[in-house]
Design a protein around this motif. Structure first.
Motif: not given
Length: 437
Positions: A286-307
């Protein structure tokens, strides 16, 4: 008196060892679960079967349990490990050679504890250390789906492993050291989407099994090594944690596009084993599950803080890819101009997913050149990467020295990262391994 004390200590020590071995053996021996008559597909709820199909896709069951040219789920795929070769088992509902005689209880025990119906311990090549996190309800749905598939009579191949590594009972010792049985427990401080992504990624999808390096005994390393990247099946599964230094961060949108579509303009396309994840796995989820997996890994890889200023990074990559006649004195530059430039030059149009800008590709910024070497040698087929886009294989047109020079040239001119070591040896090894397979 001294000799008497020493003898008593030796005797007590021996007794403790014997008692420990007896206790371990008693704990390690698991009872068989009585066989059952293969349940009829009609006995399962249609909705549950359909849900089980999606779960089987998320767990890549058909990928691992189908040999090249073989029937789906019939097993026989060789899995080469540092301890020998293990062949995947037949998980069709054939009673004699598959799991048709397995009850739901036997199937659940295998998923949650790594123990087969006959009581033997499964090798951890079957990632029960991940599947143990799967809920009873999802295991039941997965069972319903597998038991509804066509039965295939195909006897499993015995593992090609030296003694005593092939002794199943010894796998219980591995479990004592590295296995923790138990279902996924939601993190109350995180969102429902984050927990759904974690449940799938850490459990059934067993992402860590490929993207985490292993210790000498074949167990996943912990701490900072978790999701730090690892070589698997002749490819490098890149880091999914903050150590990934891809020029453009792997944010949730990039991860989603890669998992759903097979590639992105900023990170290149899926190839090798990762193409199975996209097209035999996530394509049915399901599309929602693919989004969930992407959200989970984005939260741990520091992408939001790389600026990172993406526009500036892209502009820099485009500038580096512009042809410079002075570079043609290098062998790698000449090879690039002849074999690569026509397809990988984006000029001012900006990077396109179907013709990746090499300075942005994760395979060039990775700690290991394996993926870049493999793609040059073997190309990217129409069944991999993006739909209706492919890259030809250059293994027959280019020599090992040509490819090594090209790889070295691209790393030097498209990144600011240190040069890879042992490129020539790696190219020769990857070519030789492909001939063997």
């Amino acid at each position: 008196m001294g000799k008497s004390k020493a003898a008593r200590r030796l005797l007590w020590g021996g007794a403790c060892v014997v008692a420990g071995l007896v206790g371990f053996t008693a704990w390690a021996i698991k009872p068989a679960i009585a066989p059952v008559t293969p349940p009829a597909p009609i006995s399962f709820d249609t909705t549950e079967i359909q849900r089980g199909e999606k779960l089987a896709a998320a767990g890549y069951c058909v990928t691992c349990h189908t040999a090249a040219g073989g029937k789906p789920f019939a097993g026989g795929l060789p899995m080469v490990t540092g301890f020998g070769t293990i062949y995947t088992t037949n998980i069709t509902p054939d009673a004699a050679t598959g799991i048709g005689s397995w009850s739901l209880a036997a199937f659940t025990r295998a998923m949650h504890e790594g123990v087969a119906r006959d009581g033997s311990h499964l090798f951890p090549a079957f990632p029960y250390d991940r599947f143990t996190k799967t809920s009873n309800e999802d295991v039941k749905a997965l069972y319903a789906y597998l038991m509804s598939q066509p039965a295939v009579s195909q006897a499993p191949k015995a593992p090609d492993m030296p003694f005593p590594l092939n002794v199943r009972l010894l796998q219980a010792g591995w479990k004592l050291l590295f296995f923790k049985e138990g279902r996924y427990e939601p993190v109350t401080t995180q969102t429902a989407e984050w927990n759904r992504g974690a449940y799938l990624a850490e459990g059934l999808a067993h992402c860590a099994s490929c993207h985490t390096p292993r210790n000498a005994l074949g167990a996943e390393k912990t701490g900072d090594a978790r999701y730090a990247g690892a070589v698997v099946d002749g490819w490098f599964a890149p880091a999914l944690n903050a150590s990934n230094n891809s020029p453009v961060p792997w944010n949730a949108d990039e991860l989603y596009s890669y998992l759903r579509k097979g590639g992105t303009a900023y990170h290149g396309v899926a190839a090798g084993p990762m193409s199975h994840v996209v097209y035999q796995g996530m394509a049915l989820v399901d599309d929602s599950d693919v989004h969930a997996v992407a959200h989970y890994f984005a939260s741990m890889n520091g992408s939001a803080s790389r600026n990172v200023d993406v526009a500036q990074v892209v502009a820099g990559a485009l500038a580096r890819s512009r042809f410079d006649a002075s570079q043609t004195v290098e062998r790698g530059a000449n090879v690039y101009a002849a074999a690569c430039a026509a397809c990988h030059y984006n000029a001012l149009s900006g990077p396109q997913a179907a013709r990746p800008e090499l300075g942005l590709k994760s395979s060039l910024s990775a700690a290991d050149p394996t993926n870049l070497v493999n793609v040059i040698l073997h190309g990217v087929s129409l069944k991999e990467g993006l739909p209706e886009a492919m890259m030809p294989a250059f293994g027959t047109a280019l020599t090992n020295d040509d490819i090594a020079a090209l790889v070295t040239y691209l790393r030097k001119t498209r990144t600011d990262l240190p040069p890879w070591q042992g490129v020539a040896q790696l190219v020769a090894k990857q070519r030789d391994d492909a001939k063997k397979n």
